[in-house]
Design a protein around this motif. Structure first.
Motif, PDB file in Angstrom:
ATOM      1  N   TRP A  58       0.827  -1.210   0.000  1.00  0.00           N
ATOM      2  CA  TRP A  58       0.000   0.000   0.000  1.00  0.00           C
ATOM      3  C   TRP A  58       0.860   1.258   0.000  1.00  0.00           C
ATOM      4  O   TRP A  58       0.506   2.251  -0.636  1.00  0.00           O
ATOM      5  N   MET A  59       1.994   1.219   0.693  1.00  0.00           N
ATOM      6  CA  MET A  59       2.868   2.389   0.736  1.00  0.00           C
ATOM      7  C   MET A  59       3.535   2.671  -0.605  1.00  0.00           C
ATOM      8  O   MET A  59       4.084   3.744  -0.804  1.00  0.00           O
ATOM      9  N   GLU A  60       3.507   1.713  -1.518  1.00  0.00           N
ATOM     10  CA  GLU A  60       4.098   1.928  -2.825  1.00  0.00           C
ATOM     11  C   GLU A  60       3.154   2.634  -3.794  1.00  0.00           C
ATOM     12  O   GLU A  60       3.559   2.965  -4.915  1.00  0.00           O
ATOM     13  N   GLU A  61       1.909   2.880  -3.389  1.00  0.00           N
ATOM     14  CA  GLU A  61       0.973   3.588  -4.247  1.00  0.00           C
ATOM     15  C   GLU A  61       1.442   5.027  -4.460  1.00  0.00           C
ATOM     16  O   GLU A  61       2.001   5.649  -3.544  1.00  0.00           O
ATOM     17  N   ALA A  73      -0.175   7.893  -4.643  1.00  0.00           N
ATOM     18  CA  ALA A  73      -0.788   8.870  -3.738  1.00  0.00           C
ATOM     19  C   ALA A  73      -0.178   8.791  -2.345  1.00  0.00           C
ATOM     20  O   ALA A  73       0.078   9.823  -1.707  1.00  0.00           O
ATOM     21  N   VAL A  74       0.086   7.591  -1.876  1.00  0.00           N
ATOM     22  CA  VAL A  74       0.670   7.439  -0.544  1.00  0.00           C
ATOM     23  C   VAL A  74       2.108   7.936  -0.539  1.00  0.00           C
ATOM     24  O   VAL A  74       2.569   8.556   0.425  1.00  0.00           O
ATOM     25  N   GLN A  75       2.828   7.691  -1.620  1.00  0.00           N
ATOM     26  CA  GLN A  75       4.191   8.204  -1.711  1.00  0.00           C
ATOM     27  C   GLN A  75       4.218   9.729  -1.719  1.00  0.00           C
ATOM     28  O   GLN A  75       5.085  10.349  -1.092  1.00  0.00           O
ATOM     29  N   TRP A 133       1.918  11.661  -0.345  1.00  0.00           N
ATOM     30  CA  TRP A 133       1.560  12.073   1.017  1.00  0.00           C
ATOM     31  C   TRP A 133       2.763  11.969   1.945  1.00  0.00           C
ATOM     32  O   TRP A 133       3.032  12.863   2.732  1.00  0.00           O
ATOM     33  N   ARG A 134       3.490  10.877   1.821  1.00  0.00           N
ATOM     34  CA  ARG A 134       4.660  10.679   2.673  1.00  0.00           C
ATOM     35  C   ARG A 134       5.737  11.718   2.379  1.00  0.00           C
ATOM     36  O   ARG A 134       6.375  12.249   3.303  1.00  0.00           O
ATOM     37  N   CYS A 172       4.546  15.161   3.820  1.00  0.00           N
ATOM     38  CA  CYS A 172       4.588  15.148   5.289  1.00  0.00           C
ATOM     39  C   CYS A 172       6.018  15.232   5.804  1.00  0.00           C
ATOM     40  O   CYS A 172       6.324  16.022   6.711  1.00  0.00           O
ATOM     41  N   THR A 212      -2.258  15.557   3.798  1.00  0.00           N
ATOM     42  CA  THR A 212      -3.530  14.983   3.358  1.00  0.00           C
ATOM     43  C   THR A 212      -4.252  15.924   2.402  1.00  0.00           C
ATOM     44  O   THR A 212      -4.806  15.498   1.378  1.00  0.00           O
ATOM     45  N   VAL A 263      -2.657  15.960  -1.104  1.00  0.00           N
ATOM     46  CA  VAL A 263      -2.901  14.769  -1.917  1.00  0.00           C
ATOM     47  C   VAL A 263      -4.344  14.710  -2.407  1.00  0.00           C
ATOM     48  O   VAL A 263      -4.608  14.327  -3.554  1.00  0.00           O
TER      49      VAL A 263
END
Length: 383
Positions: free
Chosen positions: A92-95, A97-99, A101-102, A105, A280, A283
């Motif tokens: 999931w962290m490889e998506e 959108a998540v990347q 967001w990370r 942040c 958040t 994204v």
């Protein structure tokens, strides 16, 4: 011839009776029935009624309680489930959108962390090394005059809004009027030399933008200080309970270390929360929304004010973000640079943790309104 009790009396005079030990069949407890002797040690073992041997009932019950009936399945689940969870989270962290967001942040946190360190170190130094009489001599005695002086003194703190919150808290603890401390809190991240230099670089050939930011920020800080003098209430302000000032007989270095550690750990958690909220928003909100509000003069001002709050860009870098918003008017971009250092998500979180939620909600809401009005008025004149 009548029998006498002489032998019994002689035995009584000879000495104390020997201890009589009685062993009960059911509990195995040994008891002594004399007044001069101590009792034998008792045992808790359960004995058999016929043989007196300890039984194995307790050991069997203990064995059953320590080992559940389905312990092999539980052991297998404890080994497999965490691995599956880590694998799913990793995928999931490889998506994208998540990347994203990370990245946002972490960038906000890393960008603000050095200035938070500077602010907490300065706060600890003020608390441990600066006598309280210094502030009473520097600032005017009348609070109405102390507010603009404190606002102008914000130029000496080369930091962002994260650094100003612990410093303002330390000033209040040293006896500075809260209105003056809040004026310093708002002006310091907006008018210090680093911010003004970055603004001049981001807007080359436009000294009016630098001057407009300086004046709008100073007027907003002073207006909020005077507004606190007029409408502020002490019950809204709940500073974190901490020792202020130097204690006689204590090491100043120790007091500095304790104050610095307390402020940094306390404010750092709220900084991370604010950075997560800002990431958040970055994204979830598409870039096409920016073009929708750019055409309207009033909506563009309100939108960039809200955008400054949500993006939570550090004051040293927000001028470059404002310069990139070429579709918006100069007044709207000025509003972005004035509101951002005074009210954003991480600053609201820091104020909540330092002064209390009641203060943060009221003070932040009023600051947004005053900052927008000052930016529009000064922007209309200079830009």
């Amino acid at each position: 011839m009548q029998k006498t009790d002489e032998p019994a009396e002689g035995a009584a005079q000879a000495g104390p009776e020997p201890a009589v030990v009685v062993l009960t069949a059911t509990t195995g407890e040994a008891t002594g029935e004399t007044t001069g002797e101590t009792t034998d040690e008792t045992t808790d073992e359960t004995t058999d009624e016929a043989t007196g041997e300890p039984t194995d009932e307790d050991s069997d019950e203990t064995h059953d309680h320590n080992w559940p009936r389905h312990w092999p399945l539980l052991l297998l689940g404890a080994a497999v489930v965490p691995g599956l969870a880590l694998f799913a989270v990793g995928r999931w962290m490889e998506e994208p959108a998540v990347q994203a967001w990370r990245t946002v942040c972490l960038s906000i946190t890393v960008q603000a962390l050095p200035f938070l360190l500077l602010g907490t170190a300065l706060s600890g130094a003020i608390n441990a090394f600066v006598p309280a009489r210094v502030f009473t001599r520097v600032l005017p005695r009348k609070p109405a005059l102390a507010v603009p002086v404190a606002g102008a003194a914000g130029v000496v703190l080369p930091g962002c809004e994260c650094a100003s919150v612990p410093v303002a808290s330390s000033l209040i603890g040293r006896g500075v009027n809260p209105a003056a401390a809040f004026a310093f809190l708002l002006s310091a991240p907006a008018i210090n030399p680093i911010v003004l230099t970055a603004t001049a670089i981001a807007f080359p050939g436009s000294p009016a933008m630098v001057l407009a930011r300086l004046l709008a920020s100073l007027v907003t800080a002073a207006a909020m200080g005077w507004l606190w003098l007029w409408l502020g209430r002490e019950e809204w302000l709940k500073p974190v309970a901490r020792h202020t000032g130097h204690r006689p007989g204590q090491s100043r270095r120790h007091e500095f270390r304790v104050g610095f550690q307390h402020d940094f750990l306390h404010a750092g958690g709220f900084l991370v929360v604010g950075a997560m909220a800002a990431a958040t928003f970055n994204v979830l909100v598409p870039r096409t929304v920016l073009d929708t509000f750019a055409d309207s003069p009033w909506l563009s001002v309100l939108f960039l004010a809200a955008l400054a709050i949500l993006l939570s860009v550090c004051s040293e870098a927000d001028a470059f973000v404002a310069a990139s918003l070429t579709g918006f008017s100069p007044t709207a971009r000025l509003t972005f640079m004035v509101v951002g250092p005074m009210v954003d998500l991480k600053l609201i979180a820091l104020q909540t943790g330092t002064f209390g939620r009641a203060f943060a909600l009221r003070f932040s809401s009023a600051t947004v309104v005053v900052a927008i009005l000052c930016s529009v008025l000064i922007g209309a004149v200079l830009l």
